[in-house]
Scaffold this motif. Structure first.
Motif, PDB file in Angstrom:
ATOM      1  N   GLY A 177       0.811  -1.214   0.000  1.00 57.50           N
ATOM      2  CA  GLY A 177       0.000   0.000   0.000  1.00 57.50           C
ATOM      3  C   GLY A 177       0.838   1.255   0.000  1.00 57.50           C
ATOM      4  N   ASN A 178       2.000   1.217   0.652  1.00 60.36           N
ATOM      5  CA  ASN A 178       2.957   2.323   0.606  1.00 60.36           C
ATOM      6  C   ASN A 178       3.940   2.030  -0.520  1.00 60.36           C
ATOM      7  N   LEU A 179       3.810   2.763  -1.613  1.00 59.16           N
ATOM      8  CA  LEU A 179       4.622   2.505  -2.808  1.00 59.16           C
ATOM      9  C   LEU A 179       6.108   2.787  -2.598  1.00 59.16           C
ATOM     10  N   LYS A 180       6.439   3.406  -1.489  1.00 56.27           N
ATOM     11  CA  LYS A 180       7.848   3.620  -1.163  1.00 56.27           C
ATOM     12  C   LYS A 180       8.579   2.290  -1.044  1.00 56.27           C
ATOM     13  N   TYR A 181       7.841   1.246  -0.694  1.00 54.37           N
ATOM     14  CA  TYR A 181       8.448  -0.069  -0.493  1.00 54.37           C
ATOM     15  C   TYR A 181       8.165  -1.033  -1.643  1.00 54.37           C
ATOM     16  N   ALA A 182       7.627  -0.515  -2.736  1.00 53.61           N
ATOM     17  CA  ALA A 182       7.235  -1.376  -3.853  1.00 53.61           C
ATOM     18  C   ALA A 182       8.425  -2.020  -4.556  1.00 53.61           C
ATOM     19  N   SER A 183       9.612  -1.441  -4.420  1.00 47.06           N
ATOM     20  CA  SER A 183      10.787  -1.999  -5.090  1.00 47.06           C
ATOM     21  C   SER A 183      11.117  -3.401  -4.584  1.00 47.06           C
ATOM     22  N   ALA A 184      10.577  -3.756  -3.421  1.00 48.14           N
ATOM     23  CA  ALA A 184      10.813  -5.095  -2.875  1.00 48.14           C
ATOM     24  C   ALA A 184      10.191  -6.177  -3.748  1.00 48.14           C
ATOM     25  N   LEU A 185       9.262  -5.779  -4.617  1.00 53.25           N
ATOM     26  CA  LEU A 185       8.641  -6.744  -5.521  1.00 53.25           C
ATOM     27  C   LEU A 185       9.660  -7.290  -6.517  1.00 53.25           C
TER      28      LEU A 185
END
Length: 429
Positions: free
Chosen positions: A356-364
Protein backbone atom coordinates in the motif's frame (compact mmCIF):
# COMPACT_ATOMS: atom_id res chain seq x y z
CA UNK A 1 -12.54 -18.98 -3.67
CA UNK A 2 -8.97 -17.85 -3.06
CA UNK A 3 -8.02 -14.23 -2.47
CA UNK A 4 -6.29 -14.17 -5.85
CA UNK A 5 -9.46 -15.35 -7.53
CA UNK A 6 -11.44 -12.64 -5.80
CA UNK A 7 -8.90 -10.04 -6.87
CA UNK A 8 -9.69 -10.99 -10.44
CA UNK A 9 -13.44 -10.79 -9.86
CA UNK A 10 -13.55 -7.71 -7.68
CA UNK A 11 -13.25 -6.64 -4.08
CA UNK A 12 -16.89 -5.83 -3.28
CA UNK A 13 -19.39 -8.51 -2.46
CA UNK A 14 -23.09 -8.03 -1.63
CA UNK A 15 -23.65 -5.30 0.95
CA UNK A 16 -27.28 -4.25 0.76
CA UNK A 17 -28.14 -4.88 4.42
CA UNK A 18 -25.04 -3.04 5.61
CA UNK A 19 -26.38 0.35 4.65
CA UNK A 20 -29.21 0.19 7.14
CA UNK A 21 -27.64 -1.69 10.01
CA UNK A 22 -23.86 -1.75 10.37
CA UNK A 23 -22.82 1.50 11.92
CA UNK A 24 -24.04 4.91 12.86
CA UNK A 25 -22.53 8.33 13.06
CA UNK A 26 -22.33 7.99 16.83
CA UNK A 27 -19.36 5.88 17.90
CA UNK A 28 -18.06 4.58 21.19
CA UNK A 29 -15.18 6.84 22.23
CA UNK A 30 -12.94 3.85 22.96
CA UNK A 31 -9.56 4.42 24.53
CA UNK A 32 -6.59 6.27 23.07
CA UNK A 33 -4.34 4.90 25.79
CA UNK A 34 -1.35 2.76 24.86
CA UNK A 35 -0.32 2.05 28.44
CA UNK A 36 -3.24 -0.11 29.53
CA UNK A 37 -2.61 -3.76 28.55
CA UNK A 38 -5.19 -5.17 26.15
CA UNK A 39 -5.87 -8.06 23.80
CA UNK A 40 -6.43 -6.78 20.28
CA UNK A 41 -8.13 -8.71 17.50
CA UNK A 42 -7.28 -8.30 13.83
CA UNK A 43 -9.26 -9.70 10.93
CA UNK A 44 -7.12 -10.47 7.88
CA UNK A 45 -8.48 -12.25 4.83
CA UNK A 46 -7.12 -15.66 3.91
CA UNK A 47 -4.16 -15.54 1.50
CA UNK A 48 -3.60 -11.81 2.13
CA UNK A 49 -0.81 -11.84 4.71
CA UNK A 50 1.86 -14.54 4.91
CA UNK A 51 2.36 -16.57 8.08
CA UNK A 52 5.83 -15.06 8.36
CA UNK A 53 4.48 -11.48 8.24
CA UNK A 54 1.71 -12.30 10.72
CA UNK A 55 4.24 -13.70 13.19
CA UNK A 56 6.46 -10.64 12.79
CA UNK A 57 3.48 -8.36 13.50
CA UNK A 58 2.34 -10.20 16.62
CA UNK A 59 5.90 -10.52 17.96
CA UNK A 60 6.76 -6.86 17.35
CA UNK A 61 3.54 -5.71 18.99
CA UNK A 62 4.17 -7.89 22.06
CA UNK A 63 7.74 -6.56 22.37
CA UNK A 64 6.67 -2.94 22.01
CA UNK A 65 3.71 -3.24 24.39
CA UNK A 66 4.48 -5.78 27.14
CA UNK A 67 1.34 -7.24 28.65
CA UNK A 68 -0.70 -6.63 25.51
CA UNK A 69 -1.26 -9.16 22.77
CA UNK A 70 -2.43 -9.27 19.18
CA UNK A 71 -4.61 -12.08 17.89
CA UNK A 72 -5.00 -12.46 14.13
CA UNK A 73 -8.17 -14.16 12.94
CA UNK A 74 -8.33 -15.33 9.32
CA UNK A 75 -11.55 -14.63 7.46
CA UNK A 76 -13.07 -15.66 4.12
CA UNK A 77 -14.01 -12.94 1.64
CA UNK A 78 -17.09 -14.96 0.76
CA UNK A 79 -19.74 -13.73 3.18
CA UNK A 80 -17.52 -11.19 4.93
CA UNK A 81 -19.88 -8.23 4.49
CA UNK A 82 -22.77 -9.55 6.63
CA UNK A 83 -20.23 -10.90 9.11
CA UNK A 84 -18.67 -7.45 9.45
CA UNK A 85 -22.10 -5.88 9.62
CA UNK A 86 -22.79 -7.86 12.78
CA UNK A 87 -19.31 -7.68 14.32
CA UNK A 88 -18.72 -3.94 13.87
CA UNK A 89 -22.00 -2.99 15.49
CA UNK A 90 -20.86 -3.20 19.11
CA UNK A 91 -17.71 -2.76 21.21
CA UNK A 92 -18.14 -6.26 22.58
CA UNK A 93 -18.13 -8.06 19.23
CA UNK A 94 -15.94 -5.90 17.00
CA UNK A 95 -12.39 -6.77 15.96
CA UNK A 96 -10.06 -3.82 16.52
CA UNK A 97 -8.59 -3.77 13.00
CA UNK A 98 -10.07 -5.13 9.79
CA UNK A 99 -9.03 -5.76 6.22
CA UNK A 100 -11.60 -4.68 3.61
CA UNK A 101 -11.79 -5.29 -0.12
CA UNK A 102 -10.94 -1.94 -1.70
CA UNK A 103 -14.33 -1.54 -3.39
CA UNK A 104 -16.07 -2.47 -0.13
CA UNK A 105 -14.33 0.34 1.73
CA UNK A 106 -16.56 3.29 0.66
CA UNK A 107 -19.66 1.71 2.14
CA UNK A 108 -18.04 1.04 5.52
CA UNK A 109 -16.51 4.53 5.55
CA UNK A 110 -19.87 6.15 4.87
CA UNK A 111 -21.94 4.32 7.50
CA UNK A 112 -19.73 5.34 10.41
CA UNK A 113 -18.24 1.90 11.01
CA UNK A 114 -14.60 2.99 10.88
CA UNK A 115 -12.36 5.29 12.91
CA UNK A 116 -10.91 8.44 11.35
CA UNK A 117 -7.25 7.90 10.39
CA UNK A 118 -6.63 11.33 8.89
CA UNK A 119 -4.17 12.34 11.62
CA UNK A 120 -2.09 9.24 10.82
CA UNK A 121 -2.03 9.58 7.04
CA UNK A 122 1.39 11.22 6.75
CA UNK A 123 2.90 8.76 9.22
CA UNK A 124 1.49 5.81 7.26
CA UNK A 125 2.98 7.01 3.98
CA UNK A 126 1.35 10.26 2.90
CA UNK A 127 1.79 10.87 -0.81
CA UNK A 128 3.46 7.47 -1.23
CA UNK A 129 0.19 5.66 -0.48
CA UNK A 130 -1.57 4.11 -3.49
CA UNK A 131 -3.89 6.92 -4.55
CA UNK A 132 -6.71 4.82 -6.01
CA UNK A 133 -7.03 2.98 -2.68
CA UNK A 134 -6.76 6.24 -0.75
CA UNK A 135 -9.70 7.54 -2.78
CA UNK A 136 -11.77 4.47 -1.93
CA UNK A 137 -10.88 4.74 1.76
CA UNK A 138 -11.80 8.41 2.01
CA UNK A 139 -15.21 9.86 2.85
CA UNK A 140 -16.07 13.56 3.21
CA UNK A 141 -12.39 14.41 2.96
CA UNK A 142 -11.33 12.12 5.81
CA UNK A 143 -9.30 8.91 5.56
CA UNK A 144 -10.99 5.94 7.21
CA UNK A 145 -9.35 2.97 5.45
CA UNK A 146 -5.68 3.03 4.45
CA UNK A 147 -4.26 1.21 1.39
CA UNK A 148 -3.16 -2.29 2.43
CA UNK A 149 -1.89 -3.84 -0.82
CA UNK A 150 -2.93 -4.08 -4.46
CA UNK A 151 -2.45 -5.82 -7.77
CA UNK A 152 -3.13 -4.56 -11.27
CA UNK A 153 -3.17 -6.15 -14.70
CA UNK A 154 -0.51 -6.00 -17.39
CA UNK A 155 -0.38 -7.72 -20.79
CA UNK A 156 1.29 -11.11 -21.09
CA UNK A 157 1.94 -12.13 -24.69
CA UNK A 158 3.68 -14.58 -27.00
CA UNK A 159 6.72 -12.88 -28.48
CA UNK A 160 7.02 -15.48 -31.23
CA UNK A 161 3.40 -15.00 -32.32
CA UNK A 162 3.89 -11.25 -32.53
CA UNK A 163 7.11 -11.68 -34.51
CA UNK A 164 5.51 -14.18 -36.89
CA UNK A 165 2.64 -11.77 -37.59
CA UNK A 166 4.94 -8.75 -37.89
CA UNK A 167 3.49 -6.98 -34.86
CA UNK A 168 5.38 -4.56 -32.63
CA UNK A 169 4.49 -4.03 -28.99
CA UNK A 170 1.64 -1.49 -29.07
CA UNK A 171 2.29 1.96 -27.60
CA UNK A 172 -1.27 3.35 -27.86
CA UNK A 173 -4.79 2.00 -27.53
CA UNK A 174 -5.33 2.26 -31.29
CA UNK A 175 -2.17 0.23 -31.88
CA UNK A 176 -3.40 -2.34 -29.36
CA UNK A 177 -6.64 -2.81 -31.27
CA UNK A 178 -4.77 -3.05 -34.58
CA UNK A 179 -2.35 -5.59 -33.10
CA UNK A 180 -5.21 -7.79 -31.91
CA UNK A 181 -6.89 -7.69 -35.32
CA UNK A 182 -3.66 -8.48 -37.16
CA UNK A 183 -2.82 -11.33 -34.81
CA UNK A 184 -6.33 -12.77 -35.12
CA UNK A 185 -6.05 -12.77 -38.90
CA UNK A 186 -2.59 -14.35 -38.82
CA UNK A 187 -3.43 -17.02 -36.20
CA UNK A 188 0.23 -18.15 -35.89
CA UNK A 189 -0.52 -21.45 -34.07
CA UNK A 190 -3.27 -22.28 -36.61
CA UNK A 191 -5.58 -23.13 -33.73
CA UNK A 192 -9.27 -23.28 -34.59
CA UNK A 193 -10.13 -21.91 -31.14
CA UNK A 194 -7.66 -19.04 -31.39
CA UNK A 195 -8.53 -15.66 -29.83
CA UNK A 196 -5.75 -13.15 -30.44
CA UNK A 197 -6.61 -11.35 -27.20
CA UNK A 198 -8.27 -13.24 -24.37
CA UNK A 199 -10.76 -10.70 -23.01
CA UNK A 200 -14.18 -11.74 -21.78
CA UNK A 201 -17.13 -9.40 -21.34
CA UNK A 202 -17.68 -10.61 -17.78
CA UNK A 203 -14.15 -9.48 -16.88
CA UNK A 204 -15.34 -5.90 -16.52
CA UNK A 205 -12.42 -4.82 -14.34
CA UNK A 206 -10.20 -5.49 -17.33
CA UNK A 207 -12.49 -3.35 -19.47
CA UNK A 208 -12.22 -0.53 -16.94
CA UNK A 209 -8.68 0.11 -18.20
CA UNK A 210 -10.02 1.25 -21.57
CA UNK A 211 -12.66 3.38 -19.87
CA UNK A 212 -10.35 5.06 -17.36
CA UNK A 213 -7.46 5.57 -19.80
CA UNK A 214 -9.77 7.41 -22.21
CA UNK A 215 -10.88 9.68 -19.37
CA UNK A 216 -14.22 7.95 -18.81
CA UNK A 217 -15.62 7.06 -15.41
CA UNK A 218 -18.33 4.71 -14.19
CA UNK A 219 -20.01 7.51 -12.28
CA UNK A 220 -19.26 10.99 -11.01
CA UNK A 221 -20.63 13.27 -8.29
CA UNK A 222 -21.58 16.91 -8.66
CA UNK A 223 -23.13 18.85 -5.82
CA UNK A 224 -23.97 15.71 -3.90
CA UNK A 225 -25.77 14.13 -6.86
CA UNK A 226 -24.36 11.07 -8.63
CA UNK A 227 -24.58 10.54 -12.38
CA UNK A 228 -23.73 7.43 -14.36
CA UNK A 229 -20.77 7.87 -16.73
CA UNK A 230 -21.12 5.16 -19.36
CA UNK A 231 -22.86 7.49 -21.84
CA UNK A 232 -20.13 10.13 -21.69
CA UNK A 233 -18.14 10.61 -24.92
CA UNK A 234 -14.92 9.36 -23.31
CA UNK A 235 -16.62 6.20 -22.11
CA UNK A 236 -18.34 5.60 -25.43
CA UNK A 237 -14.98 5.94 -27.20
CA UNK A 238 -13.54 3.28 -24.90
CA UNK A 239 -16.49 0.98 -25.44
CA UNK A 240 -16.10 1.43 -29.18
CA UNK A 241 -12.46 0.34 -28.93
CA UNK A 242 -13.45 -2.70 -26.89
CA UNK A 243 -16.19 -3.73 -29.29
CA UNK A 244 -13.81 -3.38 -32.23
CA UNK A 245 -11.41 -5.76 -30.48
CA UNK A 246 -14.24 -8.19 -29.79
CA UNK A 247 -15.27 -7.95 -33.44
CA UNK A 248 -11.85 -8.32 -35.09
CA UNK A 249 -9.26 -9.36 -32.50
CA UNK A 250 -10.94 -11.52 -29.91
CA UNK A 251 -13.40 -14.38 -29.93
CA UNK A 252 -13.70 -14.47 -26.14
CA UNK A 253 -16.05 -11.53 -25.58
CA UNK A 254 -19.09 -13.74 -25.00
CA UNK A 255 -17.52 -15.81 -22.21
CA UNK A 256 -19.60 -15.45 -19.03
CA UNK A 257 -18.18 -18.33 -17.01
CA UNK A 258 -15.99 -16.69 -14.36
CA UNK A 259 -14.02 -19.89 -13.82
CA UNK A 260 -12.82 -19.44 -17.41
CA UNK A 261 -12.55 -15.65 -17.49
CA UNK A 262 -10.38 -15.56 -14.34
CA UNK A 263 -7.99 -18.21 -15.69
CA UNK A 264 -6.73 -16.72 -18.99
CA UNK A 265 -3.46 -18.60 -18.59
CA UNK A 266 -5.30 -21.82 -19.48
CA UNK A 267 -5.99 -20.58 -23.01
CA UNK A 268 -2.47 -19.15 -23.21
CA UNK A 269 -0.90 -22.50 -22.31
CA UNK A 270 -3.07 -24.23 -24.92
CA UNK A 271 -1.99 -21.74 -27.64
CA UNK A 272 -5.59 -20.59 -27.90
CA UNK A 273 -4.61 -16.96 -27.33
CA UNK A 274 -1.63 -14.76 -28.10
CA UNK A 275 -2.06 -12.25 -25.27
CA UNK A 276 -4.12 -11.67 -22.17
CA UNK A 277 -4.56 -8.88 -19.65
CA UNK A 278 -3.56 -10.54 -16.39
CA UNK A 279 -1.79 -10.26 -13.07
CA UNK A 280 1.89 -10.85 -12.31
CA UNK A 281 1.02 -14.00 -10.36
CA UNK A 282 -0.58 -15.50 -13.48
CA UNK A 283 2.92 -16.06 -14.83
CA UNK A 284 3.36 -18.82 -12.25
CA UNK A 285 0.42 -20.60 -13.90
CA UNK A 286 2.12 -20.70 -17.29
CA UNK A 287 3.81 -23.85 -18.55
CA UNK A 288 7.37 -23.61 -17.14
CA UNK A 289 8.92 -24.75 -20.41
CA UNK A 290 7.09 -21.97 -22.24
CA UNK A 291 8.38 -19.30 -19.88
CA UNK A 292 11.91 -20.72 -19.97
CA UNK A 293 11.88 -20.70 -23.77
CA UNK A 294 11.91 -16.91 -23.82
CA UNK A 295 8.71 -16.77 -25.85
CA UNK A 296 6.70 -14.99 -23.14
CA UNK A 297 6.81 -11.20 -22.95
CA UNK A 298 5.08 -8.42 -21.02
CA UNK A 299 3.91 -4.89 -21.67
CA UNK A 300 1.84 -2.39 -19.74
CA UNK A 301 -1.60 -1.18 -20.71
CA UNK A 302 -1.02 1.38 -23.49
CA UNK A 303 -2.00 5.04 -23.11
CA UNK A 304 -4.59 6.75 -25.30
CA UNK A 305 -1.85 8.73 -27.01
CA UNK A 306 1.86 7.95 -27.31
CA UNK A 307 3.81 9.09 -24.29
CA UNK A 308 0.73 9.56 -22.15
CA UNK A 309 -0.38 7.70 -19.03
CA UNK A 310 -2.62 4.67 -18.82
CA UNK A 311 -5.02 4.03 -15.97
CA UNK A 312 -5.97 0.41 -15.30
CA UNK A 313 -8.04 -0.70 -12.33
CA UNK A 314 -6.28 -2.04 -9.23
CA UNK A 315 -7.84 -4.71 -7.05
CA UNK A 316 -6.73 -5.13 -3.49
CA UNK A 317 -7.52 -4.29 0.11
CA UNK A 318 -7.66 -1.45 2.59
CA UNK A 319 -7.08 -1.74 6.34
CA UNK A 320 -9.04 0.13 8.98
CA UNK A 321 -9.75 0.47 12.69
CA UNK A 322 -13.24 -0.23 13.92
CA UNK A 323 -15.02 2.86 15.25
CA UNK A 324 -16.30 0.66 18.09
CA UNK A 325 -12.86 -0.57 19.14
CA UNK A 326 -12.21 -0.11 22.86
CA UNK A 327 -8.47 0.00 22.17
CA UNK A 328 -8.08 2.58 19.44
CA UNK A 329 -4.80 3.91 20.81
CA UNK A 330 -3.14 0.50 20.60
CA UNK A 331 -4.89 -0.22 17.30
CA UNK A 332 -3.20 2.84 15.83
CA UNK A 333 0.15 1.46 16.99
CA UNK A 334 -0.63 -1.80 15.20
CA UNK A 335 -1.44 0.19 12.09
CA UNK A 336 1.95 1.92 12.31
CA UNK A 337 3.63 -1.49 12.44
CA UNK A 338 1.60 -2.61 9.42
CA UNK A 339 2.95 0.36 7.49
CA UNK A 340 6.54 -0.17 8.59
CA UNK A 341 9.19 -1.22 6.09
CA UNK A 342 9.38 -4.81 7.35
CA UNK A 343 5.67 -5.53 7.06
CA UNK A 344 5.06 -3.60 3.84
CA UNK A 345 7.94 -5.29 2.03
CA UNK A 346 6.56 -8.69 3.10
CA UNK A 347 3.55 -8.10 0.83
CA UNK A 348 5.94 -8.06 -2.10
CA UNK A 349 8.47 -10.68 -1.08
CA UNK A 350 6.03 -13.20 0.40
CA UNK A 351 2.89 -12.67 -1.66
CA UNK A 352 3.81 -10.85 -4.86
CA UNK A 353 1.52 -7.93 -4.03
CA UNK A 354 2.29 -4.24 -4.41
CA UNK A 355 2.48 -2.73 -0.88
CA UNK A 356 0.00 0.00 0.00
CA UNK A 357 2.96 2.32 0.61
CA UNK A 358 4.62 2.51 -2.81
CA UNK A 359 7.85 3.62 -1.16
CA UNK A 360 8.45 -0.07 -0.49
CA UNK A 361 7.23 -1.38 -3.85
CA UNK A 362 10.79 -2.00 -5.09
CA UNK A 363 10.81 -5.10 -2.88
CA UNK A 364 8.64 -6.74 -5.52
CA UNK A 365 11.69 -6.93 -7.79
CA UNK A 366 13.63 -5.08 -10.46
CA UNK A 367 12.57 -7.31 -13.37
CA UNK A 368 10.31 -6.07 -16.15
CA UNK A 369 7.20 -7.84 -14.86
CA UNK A 370 7.54 -6.32 -11.39
CA UNK A 371 8.19 -2.82 -12.69
CA UNK A 372 5.19 -2.97 -15.01
CA UNK A 373 2.98 -4.20 -12.17
CA UNK A 374 4.07 -1.40 -9.83
CA UNK A 375 3.54 1.20 -12.54
CA UNK A 376 0.06 -0.18 -13.20
CA UNK A 377 -0.88 0.11 -9.51
CA UNK A 378 0.69 3.56 -9.23
CA UNK A 379 -1.41 4.87 -12.15
CA UNK A 380 -4.56 2.97 -11.30
CA UNK A 381 -8.05 4.40 -10.94
CA UNK A 382 -10.72 2.90 -8.71
CA UNK A 383 -14.46 2.46 -8.81
CA UNK A 384 -16.53 5.41 -7.51
CA UNK A 385 -16.06 6.19 -3.82
CA UNK A 386 -19.81 6.19 -3.30
CA UNK A 387 -21.64 4.86 -0.26
CA UNK A 388 -23.96 2.77 -2.42
CA UNK A 389 -21.41 1.51 -4.94
CA UNK A 390 -21.52 -1.98 -3.43
CA UNK A 391 -25.24 -2.01 -4.25
CA UNK A 392 -24.48 -1.21 -7.90
CA UNK A 393 -22.13 -4.17 -7.99
CA UNK A 394 -24.50 -6.52 -6.18
CA UNK A 395 -27.24 -5.55 -8.66
CA UNK A 396 -24.81 -6.59 -11.44
CA UNK A 397 -25.45 -3.39 -13.38
CA UNK A 398 -21.83 -3.22 -14.53
CA UNK A 399 -21.56 -6.97 -15.12
CA UNK A 400 -24.65 -7.02 -17.30
CA UNK A 401 -23.54 -3.98 -19.28
CA UNK A 402 -20.11 -5.29 -20.23
CA UNK A 403 -21.43 -8.79 -20.97
CA UNK A 404 -23.82 -7.11 -23.41
CA UNK A 405 -20.94 -5.12 -24.90
CA UNK A 406 -18.92 -8.31 -25.35
CA UNK A 407 -21.86 -9.74 -27.28
CA UNK A 408 -21.92 -6.75 -29.63
CA UNK A 409 -25.07 -5.08 -28.29
CA UNK A 410 -25.83 -1.39 -28.78
CA UNK A 411 -23.54 0.68 -26.50
CA UNK A 412 -25.59 3.88 -26.69
CA UNK A 413 -29.02 2.69 -25.56
CA UNK A 414 -27.64 0.20 -23.04
CA UNK A 415 -25.29 2.80 -21.58
CA UNK A 416 -28.22 5.16 -21.09
CA UNK A 417 -30.20 2.44 -19.30
CA UNK A 418 -27.21 1.46 -17.15
CA UNK A 419 -26.50 5.08 -16.24
CA UNK A 420 -30.08 5.53 -15.09
CA UNK A 421 -29.79 2.44 -12.87
CA UNK A 422 -26.44 3.60 -11.48
CA UNK A 423 -27.79 7.07 -10.67
CA UNK A 424 -30.92 5.66 -9.05
CA UNK A 425 -28.90 3.37 -6.77
CA UNK A 426 -26.15 5.83 -5.90
CA UNK A 427 -28.60 8.60 -5.08
CA UNK A 428 -30.79 6.31 -2.99
CA UNK A 429 -30.92 6.67 0.77
Amino acid sequence: MSRRGLLGLGGALGAAALLSACGSSSTDPGSDSTSTPAKLRVWFMKDSVSDKAQKWLTDEFAKKFPGSSLVIEQQDFDGIVPKLQTALASPESTPDLIELGNTQAPTFCAVGALADLSDLKSELGGSDLTQSLVDLGTFNGKLFAAPFYAGSRIFIYRKDFFESAGIAVPTTLDELGAAAAKLQAANPPKNQHFSAMFLSGISNQSAFAWLFTNGGRLASEDGGVWKGGLSAPESQKAIGQLQEIWRTGSTSGTITDTSISTAPYTAFNAEETGMFFGFNFHVKKLTPELVQSGKVGYFGFPPATAGGASHPFAGGSNVAISAKSKNRGLAKEVLKLIFSKEFQEAFATDGGWVPGNLKYASALGSDELSKLTVDAVRNSVGTPAAKNWALVESAKVIDDFFVAMGSGKDPVSLAKTADEKIASILNGK
